[in-house]
Structures are given as C-alpha cells and as structure tokens.
Write an enzyme that holds these catalytic residues in place. Structure first.
Site, mmCIF file in Angstrom:
data_model
loop_
_atom_site.group_PDB
_atom_site.id
_atom_site.type_symbol
_atom_site.label_atom_id
_atom_site.label_comp_id
_atom_site.label_asym_id
_atom_site.label_seq_id
_atom_site.Cartn_x
_atom_site.Cartn_y
_atom_site.Cartn_z
ATOM 1 N N SER A 35 0.832 -1.209 0.000
ATOM 2 C CA SER A 35 0.000 0.000 0.000
ATOM 3 C C SER A 35 0.861 1.250 0.000
ATOM 4 O O SER A 35 1.965 1.261 0.561
ATOM 5 C CB SER A 35 -0.905 0.035 1.231
ATOM 6 O OG SER A 35 -1.618 1.265 1.274
ATOM 7 N N TYR A 57 -1.867 -0.096 10.149
ATOM 8 C CA TYR A 57 -2.053 -0.575 8.765
ATOM 9 C C TYR A 57 -0.811 -0.247 7.925
ATOM 10 O O TYR A 57 -0.252 -1.128 7.256
ATOM 11 C CB TYR A 57 -3.301 0.059 8.154
ATOM 12 C CG TYR A 57 -3.496 -0.269 6.694
ATOM 13 C CD1 TYR A 57 -3.772 -1.569 6.274
ATOM 14 C CD2 TYR A 57 -3.386 0.725 5.712
ATOM 15 C CE1 TYR A 57 -3.945 -1.875 4.922
ATOM 16 C CE2 TYR A 57 -3.566 0.438 4.367
ATOM 17 C CZ TYR A 57 -3.839 -0.866 3.983
ATOM 18 O OH TYR A 57 -4.001 -1.162 2.645
HETATM 19 N N1 NAP Z 1 -8.631 -0.260 -2.216
HETATM 20 C C1 NAP Z 1 -7.565 0.498 -1.947
HETATM 21 O O1 NAP Z 1 -7.620 1.738 -2.072
HETATM 22 C C2 NAP Z 1 -6.266 -0.152 -1.508
HETATM 23 C C3 NAP Z 1 -5.127 0.671 -1.460
HETATM 24 C C4 NAP Z 1 -3.919 0.116 -1.071
HETATM 25 C C5 NAP Z 1 -3.831 -1.222 -0.760
HETATM 26 N N2 NAP Z 1 -4.957 -2.011 -0.802
HETATM 27 C C6 NAP Z 1 -4.795 -3.430 -0.461
HETATM 28 O O2 NAP Z 1 -5.327 -4.225 -1.497
HETATM 29 C C7 NAP Z 1 -5.699 -5.502 -0.960
HETATM 30 C C8 NAP Z 1 -7.103 -5.848 -1.441
HETATM 31 O O3 NAP Z 1 -8.012 -4.900 -0.907
HETATM 32 P P1 NAP Z 1 -9.290 -4.383 -1.687
HETATM 33 O O4 NAP Z 1 -9.144 -2.923 -1.863
HETATM 34 O O5 NAP Z 1 -9.554 -5.210 -2.874
HETATM 35 O O6 NAP Z 1 -10.412 -4.574 -0.562
HETATM 36 P P2 NAP Z 1 -11.466 -5.748 -0.313
HETATM 37 O O7 NAP Z 1 -12.478 -5.735 -1.396
HETATM 38 O O8 NAP Z 1 -11.917 -5.554 1.090
HETATM 39 O O9 NAP Z 1 -10.627 -7.095 -0.435
HETATM 40 C C9 NAP Z 1 -9.980 -7.732 0.638
HETATM 41 C C10 NAP Z 1 -10.206 -9.217 0.478
HETATM 42 O O10 NAP Z 1 -9.390 -9.919 1.419
HETATM 43 C C11 NAP Z 1 -10.161 -10.914 2.042
HETATM 44 N N3 NAP Z 1 -9.592 -11.132 3.361
HETATM 45 C C12 NAP Z 1 -9.387 -10.220 4.327
HETATM 46 N N4 NAP Z 1 -8.847 -10.783 5.404
HETATM 47 C C13 NAP Z 1 -8.709 -12.104 5.113
HETATM 48 C C14 NAP Z 1 -8.216 -13.215 5.837
HETATM 49 N N5 NAP Z 1 -7.768 -13.098 7.097
HETATM 50 N N6 NAP Z 1 -8.200 -14.427 5.233
HETATM 51 C C15 NAP Z 1 -8.653 -14.556 3.968
HETATM 52 N N7 NAP Z 1 -9.134 -13.537 3.238
HETATM 53 C C16 NAP Z 1 -9.160 -12.319 3.818
HETATM 54 C C17 NAP Z 1 -11.594 -10.381 2.066
HETATM 55 O O11 NAP Z 1 -12.560 -11.421 2.059
HETATM 56 P P3 NAP Z 1 -13.260 -11.944 3.415
HETATM 57 O O12 NAP Z 1 -13.677 -10.741 4.190
HETATM 58 O O13 NAP Z 1 -14.421 -12.768 2.921
HETATM 59 O O14 NAP Z 1 -12.244 -12.785 4.108
HETATM 60 C C18 NAP Z 1 -11.640 -9.622 0.740
HETATM 61 O O15 NAP Z 1 -12.059 -10.467 -0.307
HETATM 62 C C19 NAP Z 1 -5.581 -5.390 0.559
HETATM 63 O O16 NAP Z 1 -4.377 -6.001 0.975
HETATM 64 C C20 NAP Z 1 -5.515 -3.883 0.779
HETATM 65 O O17 NAP Z 1 -4.817 -3.556 1.952
HETATM 66 C C21 NAP Z 1 -6.170 -1.498 -1.181
#
Ligand code: NAP
Length: 241
Positions: A135, A145
């Site tokens: 991130s 985080y």
């Molecule tokens: N969106 C942004 O702006 C952004 C920016 C920088 C970095 N990121 C990073 O990108 C990655 C994906 O995030 P996203 O934006 O796509 O959000 P998201 O839609 O909330 O995706 C996160 C996914 O991870 C799964 N997850 C979370 N904890 C878990 C666990 N302990 N075991 C297994 N699965 C788990 C969740 O499913 P369940 O809840 O069903 O387990 C969900 O499908 C994350 O690492 C996040 O920190 C996102």
C-alpha cells in the site's frame, strides 16, 4: 502447460480483478477468503478455471487444511488478503484495545502473507512469482495498517533473496487509492475521495484492473529479472526515484 495461481482474498475488489486476469489466460485459479458464499458466487462468475478455498489466511490450522486441497505445484502466489482492520475496530484508547487493534492489522496484512507463503512455498515452481499487495500507506504513515504494509515490503526482500536461486521472483505492488472494492467499507466521504484524486497526476481514482495488470506483468516471462522490489501504482500520488 496452464499455470496454477493462488490468490488470497480473491472474492472481491483487487483480488477478484487479479483472479479474472489470470482466468482470461486459461490459468487454474484458486481464490481464498473467509466468506464462502462470496467466493462461490464470484468463482461461478469467472467460470470453470476458478476454484474456491474458503479459509482465514491468518489461521495456521485453516491454512494447513487449505494447502491440502491445492495441487503439488503452484506457479503464482498473490498475497492480496488484507485491508485496514481499524475501520472495523472500536477506537478505544486503553492498552488492551491498542494491542488488539495493532495485532489485528499486523495479522491481516503481514502475518497472512507470511503464513500463506510458508504453507505453499515448497510447491512454487521455478520461473514462478510471489506478489504481495502492499500500500501507499507504507510510505505515508497510517498507524498499524501502514506499519503492516511497510513490514510486508521489508520481509519481501528476505523472501526474494531466499527464492532467487529457485528462479522465483518476489515483489510488492503498492496501490494508491483504488475505488470499487470493499476496502473503505462505507466510510469514505465525497470530500476525501476528491482529496485522494487531487493528489494524483492522472486525475482519477485507481481501479482494480490497474493493479491486476501490474500483477500479471510481474508474473510474466518479461519480468524475470524484477525481484525484491516495490512497484507503486498510484497515478503519481506518491513518487519515488
Ligand atoms: N482499495 C484500496 O484503495 C487499496 C489501497 C492500497 C492497498 N490495498 C490493499 O489491497 C488488498 C485488497 O483490498 P481491496 O481494496 O480489494 O479490498 P477488499 O475488497 O476488502 O478485499 C480484501 C479481500 O481480502 C479478504 N480477506 C481479508 N482478510 C482475510 C483473511 N484473514 N483471510 C482470507 N481472506 C481475507 C476479504 O474477504 P473476506 O472478508 O471474505 O475474508 C476480501 O475479499 C488489501 O491487501 C488492501 O490492503 C487497497
């Protein structure tokens, strides 16, 4: 031969876009997540090549059970599961609350990747790739985080060194603001969105496919000498030399 790809948190957002990208090439894609119903629905959307592996990637026992369902070789591991767990945590200041918030974020974003990589590391094939989703927060401070994502980037250097002789590359893709995911829950105001977009040179929010295409490239034959790196995908919101 078709590639085998394991994507943690592949049922929503960025992980789903990564799964869709690899499914398009005909790879066999395994997606993890804690909500089985979401995984089943999204896998059905993507077709026969996508299999579900419901598990909590922070739980060693669940990971051992999940690993038993996987093939004996894996070409690409994408450690994407995570998110800022502070969004779901009460903002109390007592020491126990602080300890709980920090360990939850470190577990979700750092330990999940460490454990998943240990669970399947022996099966990664020569010429394969490990890609973690980091991130922009790692370089800008965002409490536990940001610290977890910074830790991920640091640990990735060790991993790249360890896996290099096996011709496996290890990199972090660090997104800036990406819309259309569950990351922010419903807590992002319109003003905050405008602020995040204003910080970019591209004048737009990132989308999950921006990250999926970068992950796909890092797992390609053209990226075999890129390892131990953090690749920033943020529209210029944070620049490095
Ligand atoms: N969106 C942004 O702006 C952004 C920016 C920088 C970095 N990121 C990073 O990108 C990655 C994906 O995030 P996203 O934006 O796509 O959000 P998201 O839609 O909330 O995706 C996160 C996914 O991870 C799964 N997850 C979370 N904890 C878990 C666990 N302990 N075991 C297994 N699965 C788990 C969740 O499913 P369940 O809840 O069903 O387990 C969900 O499908 C994350 O690492 C996040 O920190 C996102």
């Amino acid at each position: 031969m078709d590639r085998i790809v394991l994507i943690t948190g592949g049922g929503t957002g960025i992980g789903y876009a990564v799964a869709a990208r690899f499914a398009t090439e005909g790879a066999t894609v395994y997606i993890t997540g804690r909500r089985k119903e979401i995984l089943d629905k999204r896998a059905a959307d993507l077709g026969d090549g996508v299999r579900t592996l419901p598990c909590d990637n922070t739980d060693p026992d669940q990971l051992i059970a999940a690993a038993a369902e996987l093939p004996d070789h894996i070409d690409v591991l994408v450690n994407n599961a995570g998110g800022n767990t502070d969004f779901d945590a009460p903002s109390e200041n007592g020491l126990h609350a602080v300890a709980s918030r920090w360990s939850t974020n470190l577990n979700a974003n750092l330990l999940s990747a460490v454990l998943t990589t240990h669970a399947v590391g022996d099966r990664l094939t020569s010429g394969g790739s490990v890609i973690h989703i980091g991130s922009i927060a790692a370089d800008q401070g965002a409490g536990s985080y940001g610290a977890a994502k910074a830790g991920l980037a640091s640990w990735n250097i060790d991993l790249a060194q360890e896996f290099g002789p096996r011709e496996i590359t290890c990199n972090v893709v660090a997104p800036g603001y990406i819309r259309d995911t569950e990351f922010f829950r419903d807590k992002l105001t319109a003003e905050r969105v405008d602020f995040l977009i204003d910080r970019t040179f591209t004048g737009r929010a990132g989308v999950p496919t921006d990250i999926a295409e970068t992950v796909y490239f890092l797992a390609s034959s053209g990226a075999r000498h890129i390892t131990g790196q953090v690749i920033n995908v943020n529209g210029g919101a944070h620049t490095v030399r």
